[in-house]
Scaffold this active site. Structure first.
Site, PDB file in Angstrom:
ATOM      1  CB  CYS A  70      -5.557   2.581  -2.363  1.00 14.68           C
ATOM      2  SG  CYS A  70      -6.377   3.903  -1.447  1.00 14.68           S
ATOM      3  CG  ASP A  79      -2.180   0.784  -3.238  1.00 16.60           C
ATOM      4  OD1 ASP A  79      -1.050   1.310  -3.178  1.00 16.60           O
ATOM      5  OD2 ASP A  79      -3.046   0.947  -2.347  1.00 16.60           O
ATOM      6  CG  ASN A  80      -1.398   4.334  -4.699  1.00 18.87           C
ATOM      7  OD1 ASN A  80      -2.478   3.996  -4.243  1.00 18.87           O
ATOM      8  ND2 ASN A  80      -0.385   4.698  -3.916  1.00 18.87           N
ATOM      9  CG  HIS A 102      -2.000   4.000   3.585  1.00 20.60           C
ATOM     10  ND1 HIS A 102      -2.451   4.878   4.536  1.00 20.60           N
ATOM     11  CD2 HIS A 102      -2.746   4.241   2.478  1.00 20.60           C
ATOM     12  CE1 HIS A 102      -3.438   5.614   4.024  1.00 20.60           C
ATOM     13  NE2 HIS A 102      -3.633   5.251   2.766  1.00 20.60           N
ATOM     14  CG  HIS A 105     -10.260   1.250   0.246  1.00 22.27           C
ATOM     15  ND1 HIS A 105      -9.257   2.088  -0.222  1.00 22.27           N
ATOM     16  CD2 HIS A 105     -11.221   2.076   0.743  1.00 22.27           C
ATOM     17  CE1 HIS A 105      -9.575   3.334  -0.016  1.00 22.27           C
ATOM     18  NE2 HIS A 105     -10.767   3.362   0.578  1.00 22.27           N
ATOM     19  CE  LYS A 113      -2.951   7.298  -2.128  1.00 21.37           C
ATOM     20  NZ  LYS A 113      -3.027   6.786  -0.743  1.00 21.37           N
ATOM     21  CE  LYS A 150      -6.486   0.425   1.193  1.00 24.26           C
ATOM     22  NZ  LYS A 150      -5.518   1.526   1.119  1.00 24.26           N
ATOM     23  NE  ARG A 197      -6.103  -1.231  -2.145  1.00 20.17           N
ATOM     24  CZ  ARG A 197      -5.115  -1.906  -1.561  1.00 20.17           C
ATOM     25  NH1 ARG A 197      -5.254  -3.195  -1.348  1.00 20.17           N
ATOM     26  NH2 ARG A 197      -4.011  -1.293  -1.179  1.00 20.17           N
ATOM     27  CG  ASP A 229      -2.110   0.859   1.117  1.00 20.41           C
ATOM     28  OD1 ASP A 229      -2.149   1.708   0.210  1.00 20.41           O
ATOM     29  OD2 ASP A 229      -3.031   0.697   1.925  1.00 20.41           O
ATOM     30  CG  ASP A 230      -0.032   4.782  -0.107  1.00 16.94           C
ATOM     31  OD1 ASP A 230      -0.791   4.484  -1.041  1.00 16.94           O
ATOM     32  OD2 ASP A 230      -0.370   5.531   0.818  1.00 16.94           O
TER      33      ASP A 230
END
Length: 549
Positions: free
Chosen positions: A76, A337-338, A231, A140, A392, A138, A80, A38-39
């Site tokens: 994110c 994710d980014n 994140h 989301h 991001k 996660k 996803r 994540d991130d």
């Protein structure tokens, strides 16, 4: 619902290992393990140029195929949704993040803020193809019972419903509509977490437990391990942070230069490439006060600790697969994710985040603990995304080009680096083909579903094709009003209220030379392609700026 604490799970693993290791799937099809950080920035992993200790990810990356042209959505949940749908985020229900919808987007198709019911999600399709499906981490993609992962194809699931959380488990909420952080296990909302909860450990514990629960069912598996590290908030166990004490005292400018050099040494980047100049509203490292430098260095120490611990947990899963003789038949896909997160939480861009920052104990000596709450900001983020532009939430390469690799002994392209262009929407059709399932159609288990728009990587991965997407195909992006479109190596970018810019990504991956003035016809064609894309997927440009980091 009971959650096994880490120590209890370890004992369970020891007791069941002997029996389980002889009872795994006889189905010859590959298992799939998709790991999403994540991130995570492009060069945070050692195999992609970083200095953080990531031996487990490095071993997989070097053994597999490192993907330097792999792209996500700018943030994110849109990413996803693309992963789960094999389609564009505007069609899958995440045309914008649910938390950041503009007034004119609310109530429109494609902006539901959850994975739409007319999507046949990746776990649904693989379950129908005879796979056991497991996820931990996660989600989301919806907070209601109807949008829970247990209702979208996962046989086993441990899910954080929201987009972020306290990594030590504070702020637990059983009602996702009232703030806090909500967790569900197999569709049941939890009212307590283990006392020793830490996100990366807990998500890995749960996945390993699901492996044991499903052992012996005779099926191959699809496992989705979705970490929330690194994140914000920057939080990690104290011993992990101490390992990096002093490592970043030279600052983010020096780290950026060191990572660019290392990318060149690894063959990931032509040393002649011009890196994009960082955008730093408060200036570079030299412009910070001694107090600001101390805080910034500490935040990067914490960030490194988060990535380090994520890596160790990946090692736990790999070790399990090897001990149970499943590793060689498991395809592992790792990605972020980014791009790296560059938002300054103290600046108040997101009011709720500013409230959390103001309520936290952010004294230097307390940073990284459960009661602290900060991100590491644009300086470190642009050290991680270099040579790319920004980070991001932007449709530039810095926002959408992510570290990724695929490792599987059954593929021809291994022990190599690939710069071929691809997107996260390609994952679904790739895994479906490798699973030997029929190509996805618009009919699925008695219901009409959306078409899959991604492209299978299988012909490329087995050596029968030289690229994934044809050079004439146009791929578009939009989020928060930022736009981009790519055809072959040419990319047009429009950031919020600016003008369209044109870049030759093959020669200028840093997006440093705007060619719109010298190539107006090419730019015009690309803008037309973006207009077609926007109409096709139902883009609604926001009436106001919901998020501009």
């Amino acid at each position: 619902m009971k959650i096994f604490p880490a120590r209890g799970r370890l004992a369970l693993a020891i007791l069941t290992f002997v029996a389980a290791s002889t009872a795994f799937a006889k189905d010859p099809r590959p298992n799939f393990l998709v790991i999403v950080a994540d991130d995570l920035g492009f060069s945070d992993v050692g195999a992609f140029g970083g200095e953080i200790d990531t031996p487990n990810l490095d071993a997989l990356a070097y053994s597999g195929l490192r993907l330097t042209g792999f792209h996500s959505a700018p943030t994110c949940s849109p990413t996803r949704s693309m992963l789960m749908s094999g389609s564009d985020n505007h069609l899958a229900g995440l045309g914008s993040m649910a938390e950041l919808l503009a007034p004119n987007q609310k109530g429109h198709p494609g902006f539901e803020g959850y994975l739409r019911p007319d999507i046949a999600a990746l776990p649904e399709r693989l379950h129908a193809a005879g796979y056991t499906t497991l996820m931990s981490g996660k989600w989301h993609l919806g907070t209601t019972p109807e949008t829970d992962p247990s209702r979208r194809g996962f046989d086993y699931s441990f899910a954080l419903l929201q987009g972020g959380h306290n990594h030590f488990g504070l702020g637990l909420s059983t009602d996702p509509t009232k703030g806090g952080y909500t967790y569900r296990r197999n569709g049941t909302t939890l009212d307590a977490l283990p006392a020793d909860f830490y996100s990366s450990d807990a998500f890995t514990d749960e996945l390993l437990h699901f492996f044991h629960e499903s052992a012996g069912d005779g099926k191959p598996f699809f496992a989705y391990l979705a970490f929330t590290a690194p994140h914000w908030p920057m939080q990690a166990p104290a011993a992990d942070i101490a390992k990096y004490r002093g490592r970043y005292d030279a600052g983010f400018d020096e780290l950026r230069n060191a990572r660019l050099r290392r990318q060149g040494e690894l063959g990931l980047l032509d040393p002649a490439v011009v890196a994009h100049t960082p955008v730093l509203k408060n200036g570079g490292w030299r412009d910070l006060s001694p107090e600001q430098r101390a805080e910034q260095a500490r935040l990067m120490e914490i960030y490194a600790a988060m990535v380090d611990r994520l890596d160790r947990n990946v090692g736990r899963v790999v070790d399990y697969l090897k001990r149970t003789n499943q590793f060689d038949n498991t395809l592992i896909l790792f990605t972020s994710d980014n791009g790296a997160e560059g938002v300054d939480l103290r600046a108040g861009t997101i009011p709720r985040m500013r409230q959390l920052v103001d309520a936290a104990d952010n004294r230097l000596d307390n940073l990284g603990s459960a009661t602290s709450y900060l991100g590491y900001g644009p300086g470190w983020a642009q050290a991680a995304t270099a040579p790319s532009w920004l980070y991001k939430a932007y449709t530039t390469e810095g926002g959408t080009r992510v570290p990724a690799f695929v490792e599987y002994a059954g593929l021809k392209r291994q022990h190599a680096i690939s710069n071929t262009f691809g997107t996260v929407a390609d994952v679904l059709p790739t895994l479906i083909e490798l699973a030997g399932a029929p190509p996805p159609t618009t009919a699925f288990e008695g219901r009409t579903v959306q078409a899959v728009r991604g492209t299978s990587w299988v012909p490329y991965l087995v050596g029968n094709a030289e690229r994934v997407h044809p050079p004439t195909e146009a791929v578009g992006w939009e989020l928060f009003g930022a736009r981009a479109v790519r055809t072959g190596d040419w990319k047009a970018v429009h950031l919020f209220d600016g003008d369209w810019q044109l870049f030759d990504i093959a020669r200028d991956p840093g997006e440093t030379r705007d060619l719109s003035a010298t190539e107006p016809k090419r730019l015009g064609r690309l803008v037309q392609e973006w207009d077609h894309y926007a109409k096709d997927v139902g883009v609604i440009l926001p009436s106001e700026a919901p998020y501009r980091p």
